[in-house]
Write a protein that holds these residues in place. Structure first.
Motif, PDB file in Angstrom:
ATOM      1  N   ARG A 124      -4.263  -5.089  -4.879  1.00 37.37           N
ATOM      2  CA  ARG A 124      -2.921  -4.599  -5.196  1.00 37.37           C
ATOM      3  C   ARG A 124      -1.862  -5.656  -4.901  1.00 37.37           C
ATOM      4  O   ARG A 124      -0.857  -5.749  -5.611  1.00 37.37           O
ATOM      5  CB  ARG A 124      -2.615  -3.313  -4.424  1.00 37.37           C
ATOM      6  CG  ARG A 124      -3.331  -2.106  -5.004  1.00 37.37           C
ATOM      7  CD  ARG A 124      -3.054  -0.857  -4.214  1.00 37.37           C
ATOM      8  NE  ARG A 124      -3.913  -0.839  -3.033  1.00 37.37           N
ATOM      9  CZ  ARG A 124      -3.869   0.072  -2.073  1.00 37.37           C
ATOM     10  NH1 ARG A 124      -2.987   1.043  -2.124  1.00 37.37           N
ATOM     11  NH2 ARG A 124      -4.695   0.030  -1.050  1.00 37.37           N
TER      12      ARG A 124
ATOM     13  N   GLY B 187      -2.257   7.979  -5.580  1.00 36.85           N
ATOM     14  CA  GLY B 187      -1.018   7.542  -4.954  1.00 36.85           C
ATOM     15  C   GLY B 187       0.133   8.510  -5.151  1.00 36.85           C
ATOM     16  O   GLY B 187       1.118   8.479  -4.417  1.00 36.85           O
TER      17      GLY B 187
ATOM     18  N   PRO C 103       5.770   0.038  -1.535  1.00 37.76           N
ATOM     19  CA  PRO C 103       4.589   0.397  -2.327  1.00 37.76           C
ATOM     20  C   PRO C 103       4.619  -0.192  -3.737  1.00 37.76           C
ATOM     21  O   PRO C 103       5.683  -0.326  -4.351  1.00 37.76           O
ATOM     22  CB  PRO C 103       4.640   1.925  -2.371  1.00 37.76           C
ATOM     23  CG  PRO C 103       5.453   2.313  -1.185  1.00 37.76           C
ATOM     24  CD  PRO C 103       6.464   1.219  -1.019  1.00 37.76           C
TER      25      PRO C 103
ATOM     26  N   ASN D 277       7.073  -1.928   4.266  1.00 40.04           N
ATOM     27  CA  ASN D 277       6.291  -1.199   3.276  1.00 40.04           C
ATOM     28  C   ASN D 277       7.111  -1.023   2.006  1.00 40.04           C
ATOM     29  O   ASN D 277       8.136  -0.351   2.003  1.00 40.04           O
ATOM     30  CB  ASN D 277       5.862   0.156   3.834  1.00 40.04           C
ATOM     31  CG  ASN D 277       4.981   0.952   2.903  1.00 40.04           C
ATOM     32  OD1 ASN D 277       5.129   2.153   2.756  1.00 40.04           O
ATOM     33  ND2 ASN D 277       4.027   0.317   2.261  1.00 40.04           N
TER      34      ASN D 277
ATOM     35  N   THR E 268      11.286   8.752   1.066  1.00 41.76           N
ATOM     36  CA  THR E 268      11.306   7.376   0.590  1.00 41.76           C
ATOM     37  C   THR E 268      12.494   7.153  -0.340  1.00 41.76           C
ATOM     38  O   THR E 268      12.642   7.830  -1.344  1.00 41.76           O
ATOM     39  CB  THR E 268      10.003   7.037  -0.167  1.00 41.76           C
ATOM     40  OG1 THR E 268       8.929   7.162   0.746  1.00 41.76           O
ATOM     41  CG2 THR E 268      10.029   5.631  -0.714  1.00 41.76           C
TER      42      THR E 268
ATOM     43  N   ASN F 103      -0.023  10.786   0.170  1.00 47.34           N
ATOM     44  CA  ASN F 103       0.102   9.341   0.016  1.00 47.34           C
ATOM     45  C   ASN F 103       1.538   8.890  -0.204  1.00 47.34           C
ATOM     46  O   ASN F 103       1.791   7.711  -0.377  1.00 47.34           O
ATOM     47  CB  ASN F 103      -0.772   8.855  -1.141  1.00 47.34           C
ATOM     48  CG  ASN F 103      -2.233   8.931  -0.797  1.00 47.34           C
ATOM     49  OD1 ASN F 103      -2.631   8.687   0.329  1.00 47.34           O
ATOM     50  ND2 ASN F 103      -3.048   9.301  -1.765  1.00 47.34           N
ATOM     51  N   ARG F 104       2.449   9.832  -0.229  1.00 50.87           N
ATOM     52  CA  ARG F 104       3.866   9.488  -0.434  1.00 50.87           C
ATOM     53  C   ARG F 104       4.670   9.965   0.765  1.00 50.87           C
ATOM     54  O   ARG F 104       4.316  10.933   1.415  1.00 50.87           O
ATOM     55  CB  ARG F 104       4.394  10.145  -1.694  1.00 50.87           C
ATOM     56  CG  ARG F 104       3.746   9.620  -2.960  1.00 50.87           C
ATOM     57  CD  ARG F 104       4.282  10.304  -4.185  1.00 50.87           C
ATOM     58  NE  ARG F 104       5.596   9.838  -4.552  1.00 50.87           N
ATOM     59  CZ  ARG F 104       5.823   8.863  -5.437  1.00 50.87           C
ATOM     60  NH1 ARG F 104       4.824   8.271  -6.016  1.00 50.87           N
ATOM     61  NH2 ARG F 104       7.048   8.506  -5.732  1.00 50.87           N
TER      62      ARG F 104
ATOM     63  N   CYS G 211      -2.095  -5.903   1.146  1.00 50.79           N
ATOM     64  CA  CYS G 211      -2.627  -4.579   0.812  1.00 50.79           C
ATOM     65  C   CYS G 211      -3.928  -4.409   1.588  1.00 50.79           C
ATOM     66  O   CYS G 211      -4.174  -5.133   2.553  1.00 50.79           O
ATOM     67  CB  CYS G 211      -2.815  -4.410  -0.694  1.00 50.79           C
ATOM     68  SG  CYS G 211      -4.135  -5.402  -1.404  1.00 50.79           S
TER      69      CYS G 211
ATOM     70  N   ARG H 127       0.837  -1.203   0.000  1.00 50.13           N
ATOM     71  CA  ARG H 127       0.000   0.000   0.000  1.00 50.13           C
ATOM     72  C   ARG H 127       0.872   1.254   0.000  1.00 50.13           C
ATOM     73  O   ARG H 127       2.073   1.203   0.205  1.00 50.13           O
ATOM     74  CB  ARG H 127      -0.906   0.006   1.235  1.00 50.13           C
ATOM     75  CG  ARG H 127      -1.903  -1.128   1.259  1.00 50.13           C
ATOM     76  CD  ARG H 127      -2.707  -1.156   2.547  1.00 50.13           C
ATOM     77  NE  ARG H 127      -1.835  -1.301   3.693  1.00 50.13           N
ATOM     78  CZ  ARG H 127      -2.108  -0.854   4.918  1.00 50.13           C
ATOM     79  NH1 ARG H 127      -3.245  -0.229   5.158  1.00 50.13           N
ATOM     80  NH2 ARG H 127      -1.256  -1.028   5.906  1.00 50.13           N
ATOM     81  N   ALA H 128       0.228   2.390  -0.207  1.00 51.87           N
ATOM     82  CA  ALA H 128       0.920   3.678  -0.172  1.00 51.87           C
ATOM     83  C   ALA H 128       1.472   3.926   1.232  1.00 51.87           C
ATOM     84  O   ALA H 128       0.913   3.434   2.220  1.00 51.87           O
ATOM     85  CB  ALA H 128      -0.049   4.798  -0.555  1.00 51.87           C
TER      86      ALA H 128
END
Length: 196
Positions: A75, A169, A47, A45, A179, A174-175, A70, A30-31
């Motif tokens: 996903r 996303g 994504p 995580n 990262t 959502n980010r 997810c 997931r995001a």
């Protein structure tokens, strides 16, 4: 030779797998905002968009089994298809995703995050349809926006993909700004990625 995993596993099976093999990796696709909101303890995580972006770099340096997670399973299934085409094996998907995990009494780490992607899609699609219908009372051709959204949702259900979730996303909420794609991929490919 390592034992093959079933295509899907449920909460009880994951608990059993974790007891039998502490090297099992839970990869949440997931995001980052969704992951921050709630995730299975000990999961990583990675994504789905990162898996797509770095597909050519995906090679397993380990024989550890991987369970993909997810919100509901869609996903994670896409991630499994992508990873299998890249040559990774010993992959399984958590049946029902985080929703199923929680319904079956699975523990979750909770934090501050954003709504899950499916909820965001429902909100945006609903607002687009409502706005188009109301605005079409003043300018009738706007009704086709509602039709377009409906067709997109139907296509998303049939194809098990969702263009709207891909666009959502990309939103900053959502980010995670810090990262590092390669570091996150390390959780999957044999390095040590950030764990939740």
């Amino acid at each position: 030779m390592p034992q093959a995993l079933p295509k899907t596993v449920d909460t009880a099976q994951i608990r059993h797998l974790r007891e039998a093999d502490p090297q099992i990796r839970l990869i949440d696709v997931r995001a980052p905002g969704e992951f921050a909101s709630s995730h299975i303890p000990g999961s990583y995580n990675v994504p789905l968009h990162l898996l797509r972006e770095h597909r050519e770099e995906l090679t397993a340096q380990h024989g550890d089994p991987v369970v993909l997670v997810c919100a509901s399973g869609g996903r994670a299934e896409q991630a499994r298809t992508l990873l299998e085409s890249a040559g990774l094996d010993r992959l399984s998907v958590l049946r029902g995703g985080i929703t199923g995990w929680e319904q079956d009494g699975g523990e979750l780490n909770r934090g501050r995050g954003t709504w899950d992607m499916e909820r965001q899609v429902r909100l945006v699609a609903g607002l687009l349809v409502l706005t188009a219908v109301v605005a079409s009372t003043a300018y009738e051709p706007l009704k086709w926006i509602a039709g377009f959204v409906g067709a997109g949702l139907a296509f998303a259900a049939v194809s098990n993909t969702c263009a709207m979730s891909r666009v959502l996303g990309l939103l900053p909420r959502n980010r995670t700004p810090s990262t590092d794609g390669r570091a996150l991929l390390g959780a999957l490919t044999g390095g040590n990625g950030p764990r939740g």
